[in-house]
Design a protein around this motif. Structure first.
Motif, PDB file in Angstrom:
ATOM      1  N   MET A  75       1.204 -46.309   6.425  1.00 32.71           N
ATOM      2  CA  MET A  75       0.345 -45.160   6.701  1.00 32.71           C
ATOM      3  C   MET A  75      -0.587 -44.880   5.528  1.00 32.71           C
ATOM      4  O   MET A  75      -1.781 -44.614   5.729  1.00 32.71           O
ATOM      5  CB  MET A  75       1.219 -43.942   7.006  1.00 32.71           C
ATOM      6  N   LEU A  76      -0.083 -44.949   4.303  1.00 28.05           N
ATOM      7  CA  LEU A  76      -0.925 -44.698   3.131  1.00 28.05           C
ATOM      8  C   LEU A  76      -1.997 -45.774   2.971  1.00 28.05           C
ATOM      9  O   LEU A  76      -3.158 -45.470   2.675  1.00 28.05           O
ATOM     10  CB  LEU A  76      -0.066 -44.608   1.874  1.00 28.05           C
ATOM     11  N   VAL A  77      -1.621 -47.034   3.183  1.00 34.25           N
ATOM     12  CA  VAL A  77      -2.594 -48.130   3.081  1.00 34.25           C
ATOM     13  C   VAL A  77      -3.688 -47.958   4.126  1.00 34.25           C
ATOM     14  O   VAL A  77      -4.883 -48.057   3.820  1.00 34.25           O
ATOM     15  CB  VAL A  77      -1.898 -49.503   3.226  1.00 34.25           C
ATOM     16  N   PHE A  78      -3.304 -47.673   5.352  1.00 36.74           N
ATOM     17  CA  PHE A  78      -4.305 -47.561   6.404  1.00 36.74           C
ATOM     18  C   PHE A  78      -5.036 -46.223   6.386  1.00 36.74           C
ATOM     19  O   PHE A  78      -6.099 -46.103   6.992  1.00 36.74           O
ATOM     20  CB  PHE A  78      -3.707 -47.882   7.762  1.00 36.74           C
ATOM     21  N   LEU A  79      -4.513 -45.232   5.687  1.00 33.10           N
ATOM     22  CA  LEU A  79      -5.293 -44.013   5.464  1.00 33.10           C
ATOM     23  C   LEU A  79      -6.512 -44.361   4.617  1.00 33.10           C
ATOM     24  O   LEU A  79      -7.640 -43.966   4.940  1.00 33.10           O
ATOM     25  CB  LEU A  79      -4.453 -42.928   4.787  1.00 33.10           C
ATOM     26  N   TRP A  80      -6.280 -45.128   3.539  1.00 29.99           N
ATOM     27  CA  TRP A  80      -7.414 -45.552   2.721  1.00 29.99           C
ATOM     28  C   TRP A  80      -8.347 -46.453   3.535  1.00 29.99           C
ATOM     29  O   TRP A  80      -9.572 -46.345   3.437  1.00 29.99           O
ATOM     30  CB  TRP A  80      -6.978 -46.264   1.453  1.00 29.99           C
ATOM     31  N   ALA A  81      -7.788 -47.359   4.326  1.00 32.46           N
ATOM     32  CA  ALA A  81      -8.623 -48.259   5.133  1.00 32.46           C
ATOM     33  C   ALA A  81      -9.485 -47.458   6.106  1.00 32.46           C
ATOM     34  O   ALA A  81     -10.660 -47.784   6.317  1.00 32.46           O
ATOM     35  CB  ALA A  81      -7.747 -49.261   5.880  1.00 32.46           C
ATOM     36  N   HIS A  82      -8.940 -46.416   6.686  1.00 28.64           N
ATOM     37  CA  HIS A  82      -9.717 -45.579   7.606  1.00 28.64           C
ATOM     38  C   HIS A  82     -10.834 -44.854   6.858  1.00 28.64           C
ATOM     39  O   HIS A  82     -11.964 -44.757   7.352  1.00 28.64           O
ATOM     40  CB  HIS A  82      -8.807 -44.588   8.320  1.00 28.64           C
ATOM     41  N   ILE A  83     -10.527 -44.366   5.675  1.00 28.36           N
ATOM     42  CA  ILE A  83     -11.558 -43.701   4.867  1.00 28.36           C
ATOM     43  C   ILE A  83     -12.661 -44.692   4.516  1.00 28.36           C
ATOM     44  O   ILE A  83     -13.853 -44.387   4.647  1.00 28.36           O
ATOM     45  CB  ILE A  83     -10.935 -43.073   3.604  1.00 28.36           C
ATOM     46  N   ALA A  84     -12.290 -45.905   4.087  1.00 27.44           N
ATOM     47  CA  ALA A  84     -13.278 -46.913   3.684  1.00 27.44           C
ATOM     48  C   ALA A  84     -14.159 -47.336   4.856  1.00 27.44           C
ATOM     49  O   ALA A  84     -15.385 -47.431   4.720  1.00 27.44           O
ATOM     50  CB  ALA A  84     -12.574 -48.123   3.073  1.00 27.44           C
ATOM     51  N   THR A  85     -13.555 -47.581   6.025  1.00 32.05           N
ATOM     52  CA  THR A  85     -14.369 -47.977   7.179  1.00 32.05           C
ATOM     53  C   THR A  85     -15.252 -46.817   7.643  1.00 32.05           C
ATOM     54  O   THR A  85     -16.389 -47.047   8.065  1.00 32.05           O
ATOM     55  CB  THR A  85     -13.500 -48.483   8.349  1.00 32.05           C
TER      56      THR A  85
END
Length: 140
Positions: A75-85
């Protein structure tokens, strides 16, 4: 387009621009990946309320602890991925990346997400990149 897909750029870097289709597909991919450890965690947890009441005093099983940790990390990794995209998608529309903050305001986040999925980006170059689906420093 680049010769090979650059997933590191797509999910973790904030420079460049991203199209509607790439944004939506990357978001759907993230939902699927994050859902898997959550599903595994729910599978090892009891569904019966009486069992849950009994477990309130008992520690979680090893499998439940492992899957909850995997879910948290994912969840933490993909939270950043969502912010970046999202930053790259906002750049494609020609706006500054700070507008991604709107995705963290309840109710407004739904409207902002729909805006990013529906509205076209700038045709041609803009201040954030020469073309869509490429880092800011990419050349034609």
């Amino acid at each position: 387009m680049p010769d090979r897909p650059d997933y590191l750029w797509l999910f973790f870097k904030t420079s460049g621009r991203l199209s509607r289709a790439a944004y939506l597909l990357s978001f759907m991919f993230m939902v699927v990946v994050v859902s898997f450890p959550l599903y595994q965690y729910m599978r090892v947890m009891p569904l019966d309320m009486t069992e849950m009441a009994e477990m309130a005093e008992a520690p979680l099983s090893g499998a439940a602890q492992m899957w909850s940790t995997v879910f948290l990390v994912t969840m933490l990794v993909f939270l950043w991925a969502h912010i970046a995209t999202s930053i790259k998608r906002v750049h494609d529309v020609g706006k500054p990346g700070i507008l991604v903050v709107l995705l963290f305001i309840p109710v407004v986040s739904i409207v902002a997400f729909l805006f990013l999925c529906i509205f076209r980006g700038d045709p041609g170059p803009n201040p954030y990149g020469v073309r869509t689906n490429a880092p800011a420093n990419a050349r034609d």
